[in-house]
Each structure stands twice: as C-alpha cells, then as structure tokens.
Design a protein around this motif. Structure first.
Motif, PDB file in Angstrom:
ATOM      1  N   LYS A   1       1.903  -5.315   3.494  1.00 47.08           N
ATOM      2  CA  LYS A   1       2.852  -4.284   3.453  1.00 47.08           C
ATOM      3  C   LYS A   1       2.827  -2.885   3.410  1.00 47.08           C
ATOM      4  O   LYS A   1       2.220  -2.135   2.087  1.00 47.08           O
ATOM      5  CB  LYS A   1       4.044  -4.206   2.774  1.00 47.08           C
ATOM      6  N   PRO A   2       2.750  -2.248   4.249  1.00 46.22           N
ATOM      7  CA  PRO A   2       2.670  -0.225   4.371  1.00 46.22           C
ATOM      8  C   PRO A   2       3.555   0.111   3.412  1.00 46.22           C
ATOM      9  O   PRO A   2       4.370  -0.218   3.713  1.00 46.22           O
ATOM     10  CB  PRO A   2       2.030  -0.487   5.930  1.00 46.22           C
TER      11      PRO A   2
ATOM     12  N   GLU B   1      -2.941  -0.565  -9.102  1.00 51.45           N
ATOM     13  CA  GLU B   1      -3.915   0.385  -8.598  1.00 51.45           C
ATOM     14  C   GLU B   1      -3.173   1.382  -8.815  1.00 51.45           C
ATOM     15  O   GLU B   1      -1.706   1.872  -8.036  1.00 51.45           O
ATOM     16  CB  GLU B   1      -5.189   0.291  -7.858  1.00 51.45           C
ATOM     17  N   LEU B   2      -2.626   2.228 -10.197  1.00 53.52           N
ATOM     18  CA  LEU B   2      -1.519   3.284  -9.819  1.00 53.52           C
ATOM     19  C   LEU B   2      -1.897   4.845  -9.912  1.00 53.52           C
ATOM     20  O   LEU B   2      -2.714   5.088  -9.933  1.00 53.52           O
ATOM     21  CB  LEU B   2      -1.020   3.186 -11.322  1.00 53.52           C
TER      22      LEU B   2
ATOM     23  N   THR C   1       0.708  -1.107   0.200  1.00 48.78           N
ATOM     24  CA  THR C   1      -0.053   0.043   0.156  1.00 48.78           C
ATOM     25  C   THR C   1       1.254   0.900  -0.438  1.00 48.78           C
ATOM     26  O   THR C   1       1.925   1.340   0.551  1.00 48.78           O
ATOM     27  CB  THR C   1      -1.305   0.085   1.100  1.00 48.78           C
TER      28      THR C   1
ATOM     29  N   THR D   1       6.705   2.385 -10.142  1.00 44.67           N
ATOM     30  CA  THR D   1       6.850   1.087  -9.138  1.00 44.67           C
ATOM     31  C   THR D   1       5.983   0.382  -9.557  1.00 44.67           C
ATOM     32  O   THR D   1       6.457  -1.200  -9.664  1.00 44.67           O
ATOM     33  CB  THR D   1       6.479   1.599  -7.510  1.00 44.67           C
TER      34      THR D   1
ATOM     35  N   GLU E   1       1.931  13.959 -12.904  1.00 48.92           N
ATOM     36  CA  GLU E   1       0.593  14.238 -11.635  1.00 48.92           C
ATOM     37  C   GLU E   1       1.530  14.736 -10.627  1.00 48.92           C
ATOM     38  O   GLU E   1       2.648  14.428  -9.726  1.00 48.92           O
ATOM     39  CB  GLU E   1       0.356  13.002 -11.190  1.00 48.92           C
TER      40      GLU E   1
ATOM     41  N   VAL F   1       6.668  -3.778 -10.180  1.00 48.68           N
ATOM     42  CA  VAL F   1       5.593  -4.851  -9.272  1.00 48.68           C
ATOM     43  C   VAL F   1       5.390  -6.078 -10.819  1.00 48.68           C
ATOM     44  O   VAL F   1       5.147  -7.360 -10.515  1.00 48.68           O
ATOM     45  CB  VAL F   1       4.888  -4.344  -8.894  1.00 48.68           C
TER      46      VAL F   1
ATOM     47  N   PHE G   1      -1.299  -4.157  -5.341  1.00 44.48           N
ATOM     48  CA  PHE G   1      -0.150  -2.879  -5.752  1.00 44.48           C
ATOM     49  C   PHE G   1      -1.370  -1.754  -5.711  1.00 44.48           C
ATOM     50  O   PHE G   1      -1.631  -1.545  -7.115  1.00 44.48           O
ATOM     51  CB  PHE G   1       0.833  -3.122  -6.123  1.00 44.48           C
TER      52      PHE G   1
ATOM     53  N   CYS H   1      -5.300   9.775  -5.621  1.00 45.60           N
ATOM     54  CA  CYS H   1      -4.554   9.454  -7.034  1.00 45.60           C
ATOM     55  C   CYS H   1      -6.055   9.936  -7.858  1.00 45.60           C
ATOM     56  O   CYS H   1      -5.362   9.913  -8.948  1.00 45.60           O
ATOM     57  CB  CYS H   1      -4.544   7.647  -7.335  1.00 45.60           C
TER      58      CYS H   1
ATOM     59  N   GLY I   1       8.850  -4.349  -0.011  1.00 45.83           N
ATOM     60  CA  GLY I   1       8.176  -4.465  -1.114  1.00 45.83           C
ATOM     61  C   GLY I   1       8.308  -5.584  -2.478  1.00 45.83           C
ATOM     62  O   GLY I   1       8.285  -6.591  -2.948  1.00 45.83           O
TER      63      GLY I   1
ATOM     64  N   LYS J   1      -6.723  16.536 -10.869  1.00 39.64           N
ATOM     65  CA  LYS J   1      -5.575  17.369 -11.679  1.00 39.64           C
ATOM     66  C   LYS J   1      -5.547  18.102 -12.819  1.00 39.64           C
ATOM     67  O   LYS J   1      -4.247  18.996 -12.821  1.00 39.64           O
ATOM     68  CB  LYS J   1      -4.962  16.383 -11.700  1.00 39.64           C
TER      69      LYS J   1
ATOM     70  N   GLY K   1       0.229   2.101  -5.885  1.00 38.23           N
ATOM     71  CA  GLY K   1       1.355   2.854  -5.360  1.00 38.23           C
ATOM     72  C   GLY K   1       1.331   3.574  -6.902  1.00 38.23           C
ATOM     73  O   GLY K   1       0.238   4.058  -7.656  1.00 38.23           O
TER      74      GLY K   1
ATOM     75  N   PRO L   1       6.936   2.600   3.303  1.00 37.08           N
ATOM     76  CA  PRO L   1       7.636   3.191   5.257  1.00 37.08           C
ATOM     77  C   PRO L   1       7.850   4.196   5.618  1.00 37.08           C
ATOM     78  O   PRO L   1       8.062   4.223   6.906  1.00 37.08           O
ATOM     79  CB  PRO L   1       8.817   2.835   4.578  1.00 37.08           C
TER      80      PRO L   1
ATOM     81  N   ASN M   1      11.781   0.007   0.724  1.00 37.85           N
ATOM     82  CA  ASN M   1      10.698  -0.414  -0.253  1.00 37.85           C
ATOM     83  C   ASN M   1      11.455  -1.944  -0.574  1.00 37.85           C
ATOM     84  O   ASN M   1      10.261  -2.666  -1.566  1.00 37.85           O
ATOM     85  CB  ASN M   1      11.278   0.820  -1.120  1.00 37.85           C
TER      86      ASN M   1
END
Ligand code: NAD
Length: 476
Positions: free
Chosen positions: A171-172, A244-245, A145, A226, A375, A230, A220, A278, A206, A282, A222, A174, A203
């Motif tokens: 894993k959250p 989900e990016l 996440t 990344t 972004e 992944v 995932f 996300c 992950g 924007k 982020g 850091p 990281n």
C-alpha cells in the motif's frame, strides 16, 4: 512503454477498478492530474486472500527461481525508467535527476537482494543428534510506504519479502500512489498471480492492514506517530513488525575539515529531495573555530542550486510534497522568525502556486528552539555552534529518536570515536546518505524497530525454525 494515465488495483493478477477514486495532486502546480483507486475493506480482503492462496506455491518454489524473479523486478524498472521517472516527479515533486536516481537505485537494489540465499545452519552434528536452524517465510506481508521516496522504499520491502518466500500486499501513501500502482500493474506479467497485490486508498486502509488477521507481518516506513499506532494494532494478532520511522539526525563537523571541500556533500546530505529524507542531516553542529567558514561555504554552494518544478530542466530541488507538510514547514519558519532567529538564506515561503519553500539556513538558533528540536522534513536547516566534544555528543543524542548521524573530520580516529558514541542506527563518516543492499539500516530509540537490508533485514521476513534430530543409533 508509454504509461497511460489510468490506475487500477492489482489483485490476484488482475487489474481492478475500485469504483471510488481520489485525486492525486502535482505539488508543483497544486492541480489534480490523476485519479487513484480508493480501495475498500473488501478489496483488502480480496488482496489478502489472493496473497494467502499464492503463498504455498510461491514459498515452495526453489529460491533460485525467486531470486531470478526479484532480479526481473529490477529489469522491469530499468526497461520503464523514463516513464517511472516522469511519473515520480509529477506526483512526488522531486527533480527528474532525483527520480532517475530513485529508479536506478531501485533497479540495482533488486539485483543486490537477488544475490542473497537463506541457507539453513547446522549448529550441532554430533553422534547424539543434529540441530539445524532454518528460516521459513512468514506468509502474507503487508508493506506500507511513505510519500518521500515511493518506489525505492517499496522495493526495500518487496524484494527481500518475496525472496524469502512471502507474498505481499503493498500500500503506497495516498499522496504518491501512482508509480507504485503502475509497478504493480507491470509486475503482474512478471510474477505469478497473487504474489504481489498493490492497493491504494486512504490512511484507514493502512490501519485495516495492521488489523487484518491473515497478514503475518507488517513492514512499515513512515512517521514515528503512525509507527506507534501500527505496533499497537499489530499487537492484537502478534504480527511481526519492522518499523522505519522518523529522525532528527545530527551532523558533527570538527575543526580540522576543509569547509569548501565538504560543503557540497553536507549540503546534499541536508537538502536532497527538498530535505524530505528520513536520514537527512537535520541539525548541523559546527565547531566554533570553523563555524563561519563552513556556514559561508554552505550558503555559497546553496546559491548554485535551483528550486522549481521538478519536471523542468535545470531544476535541482522541487517543492515540498503536500500541503500538510508545506504548512508544517511554514510554521517552523514563522516560529523562527518570531523568535528573532537570523537566516543566512531563505526564510520566506515562496508565493504563488506550488508548495515551494526556498532553501532556508538558520544561524545558530537556541538548542531548544522548534527548528532544532522538531523533524522539519523540509528545506529548513539549523546550523549550531559547539566547542566541546562531550557537549556536542550529548546534544546530538538528546532526542527521543536515533536514526542516523554523520561526523566530518580529517582525523579518522577522532571521527570514529565520536561515531561510536552516537545513539543512532547508522553513522556516516565523511559521507552521508550512503545506502547498500548489504548494509543493515535500523533506527535506535523511537526511530524504529528491527532492521532493513543485509542479512538482518532479510531475516526479518522469516520465522526461525529449529529442527533437532536424535541420531537413531544414539536413541537405541
Ligand atoms: P505517515 O506515517 O503519515 O504515513 C506513512 C504510511 O502509513 C502511508 O502509507 C499512510 O497512508 C500510512 N498510514 C497512515 N496512518 C496509518 C495507520 N494508522 N496505520 C497504518 N498505516 C497508516 O508518514 P509520511 O508522512 O508518509 O512520511 C514521512 C515520515 O516518514 C517522516 O517522519 C520520515 O522521517 C519518515 N520516514 C522514515 C524512513 C525510514 O526509513 N526510517 C524513510 C522515509 C520516511
């Protein structure tokens, strides 16, 4: 329960100290206020082994029992709402109202997911044979996440993964590990040992997860950069992935709106959580006939919003979450300044302690400027003029990402026509940031792969199994 300021890994139902720790910074003060465990590769192996060992019993339980336990996760959040909310504000920076909202939505999300079943479908039942399609759990799910909405995004993964019969290693980020570690700790009293393991680290943790041979799926959320790593790493063991990016979502405002009426929703759609969302708007494209009026109302509304330490009463928007993001947003502001863009408000980073950026609204910068193309993931919003529908649709779609978008109009038919032309996974009409456990959420183009939420999202935590059975009388 009042949370203590001690954080451990939860592995196989036990709280484990990692030996090594790393500091967690309050973005409003830039001070380290807690230490989080820094898990090693051995801790990851232990967590995955525990999840693997717990899988047969968990997946073998009747779904009705798993549904009850998913609902119980929501109850745990509700029972500890005050403390979770306080902790999220400390580590993430958002206002207490924002943290309360995150916990409330997470709790109700668990109840929503707990409504789902995974029935088999009979697609043929003839005199010859039956053909049945089942949805079986994958095994161990690795959930990774980001730092913007740590608990809600964790729940978006945990709840459907567990309901479908998988066990989980979570894993959250850091930057925001603490609330997730506490959730892991509290849930050890709710779930059987090994069903949910929560580990924190850098990281590289992950990356070790995406490499791990005993993790069957990675869910995932982020950045797009990344997400690509992944997918590459997961390909070695053909792990299933849901990604989900990032996005650069456009809002399109037609000339028939009431500027004052839409300004609050449009503002929050862009700036909620200091724009670290996300699917935040924007880029806001406003028809030239109404550009000045909408810009004016947005600025007037923005003046009523208070930026400050999220822990303080009366604050609506907190700081940017971490130094890296702070520097990125400052560099966008500096670039806009250097290009001579006009700011309708803001534009100068606040001095002093904390990663504070004032609400910044840029007046019709060129379409190819960095503040439009990149972004920001911070409180800097470009307003852009358009006069022609085909042109604005082309500009909205002219990006490598396609997460969400919104259309604002008093003519539902016209808005709907534009919505259908947007290359994004979600389009909102006359609203924004609406999420539901039943509504699939997915990114087009480089905003992701697969879907979360709804039946589509739930099925991503399963394998498909088709069983055909020739009728005995037909076989003889
Ligand atoms: P990030 O990609 O830097 O980190 C996300 C997570 O991945 C963290 O837990 C991190 O530790 C981990 N990670 C880092 N490198 C890894 C690797 N090589 N392999 C596996 N895991 C690794 O993203 P972030 O900065 O935390 O989040 C901000 C981004 O996330 C923005 O781009 C935003 O748009 C996006 N986001 C998307 C959604 C969505 O649902 N589409 C939601 C929130 C945020």
């Amino acid at each position: 329960m009042v949370f203590n300021n001690q954080y451990s890994l939860s592995i196989n139902g036990k709280m484990i100290s990692a030996g090594k720790t790393f500091g967690v910074v309050n973005p409003a003060t830039e001070e380290v206020f807690a230490e989080a465990p820094d898990a090693s590769r051995t801790h990851l192996d232990e967590a995955v082994a525990a999840a693997k060992a717990a899988f047969p019993a968990w997946s073998g339980r009747p779904i009705v029992e798993r549904k009850e336990l998913v609902a119980a996760i929501g109850k745990c959040l509700e029972d500890n709402r005050e403390e979770f909310s306080r902790l999220i504000t400390l580590e993430q920076g958002k206002s207490r109202a924002g943290s309360d909202f995150e916990i409330d939505l997470s709790a109700s999300w668990c109840r929503g997911v707990a409504e789902y079943d995974l029935p088999a479908t009979i697609i043929e039942d003839s005199s010859e044979r039956t053909v049945e399609v089942r949805h079986t759990p994958i095994g161990v799910v690795g959930a990774i996440t980001p730092w913007n909405v740590p608990i809600l995004i964790a729940i978006w993964k945990l709840a459907p993964a567990l309901l479908a019969g998988n066990t989980v290693v979570l894993k959250p980020s850091p930057f925001t590990p603490l609330a997730t570690l506490k959730l892991g700790e509290l849930l050890q009293d709710v779930l059987p040992a090994g069903v949910l393991n929560v580990i924190s680290g850098g990281n590289e943790l992950g990356q070790w997860m995406t490499d791990h041979p005993d993790i069957g799926k990675v869910s995932f959320t982020g950045s797009t950069a990344t997400g690509k790593k992944v997918m590459e790493s997961a390909s070695k063991t053909l792990k299933r992935v849901t990604l989900e990016l990032g996005g650069n979502d456009a809002a399109i405002v037609l000339p028939d709106v009431d500027p004052k009426a839409i300004a609050p929703a449009l503002f929050w759609g862009a700036f909620f959580n200091s724009a670290q969302v996300c699917v935040a708007a924007k880029r806001v494209y406003i028809h030239e006939d109404i550009y000045d009026a909408v810009a004016h109302e947005l600025v007037e509304f923005a003046k009523t919003v208070t930026v400050g330490d999220g822990a303080q009463q009366g604050v609506d928007l907190g700081p940017v979450q971490n130094r890296m993001q702070f520097e990125k947003v400052k560099s966008l502001l500096a670039d806009s300044k250097a290009q001579g863009h006009r700011f309708l408000m803001g534009g100068e980073p606040s001095g002093g302690k904390g990663y504070f950026i004032p609400i910044s609204i840029v007046d019709n910068p060129p379409e190819n400027s960095r503040v439009v193309v990149e972004e920001a993931f911070g409180p800097v919003l470009p307003l852009l003029k358009f006069s022609d529908i085909d042109d604005v649709v082309q500009r909205a779609n002219n990006t490598l990402t396609g997460l969400a978008g919104s259309v604002w109009s008093s003519d539902p038919k016209k808005a709907r026509e534009i919505a259908e032309r947007l290359e994004t996974g979600t389009v909102w009409i006359n609203e924004i940031l609406f999420f539901s456990p039943d509504a699939p959420f997915s990114g087009h183009k480089q905003s992701g792969l697969g879907a979360e939420h709804g039946m589509e999202g739930l099925l991503e935590f399963t394998n498909t199994q088709t069983i055909t059975s020739k009728k005995l009388e037909a076989a003889s």
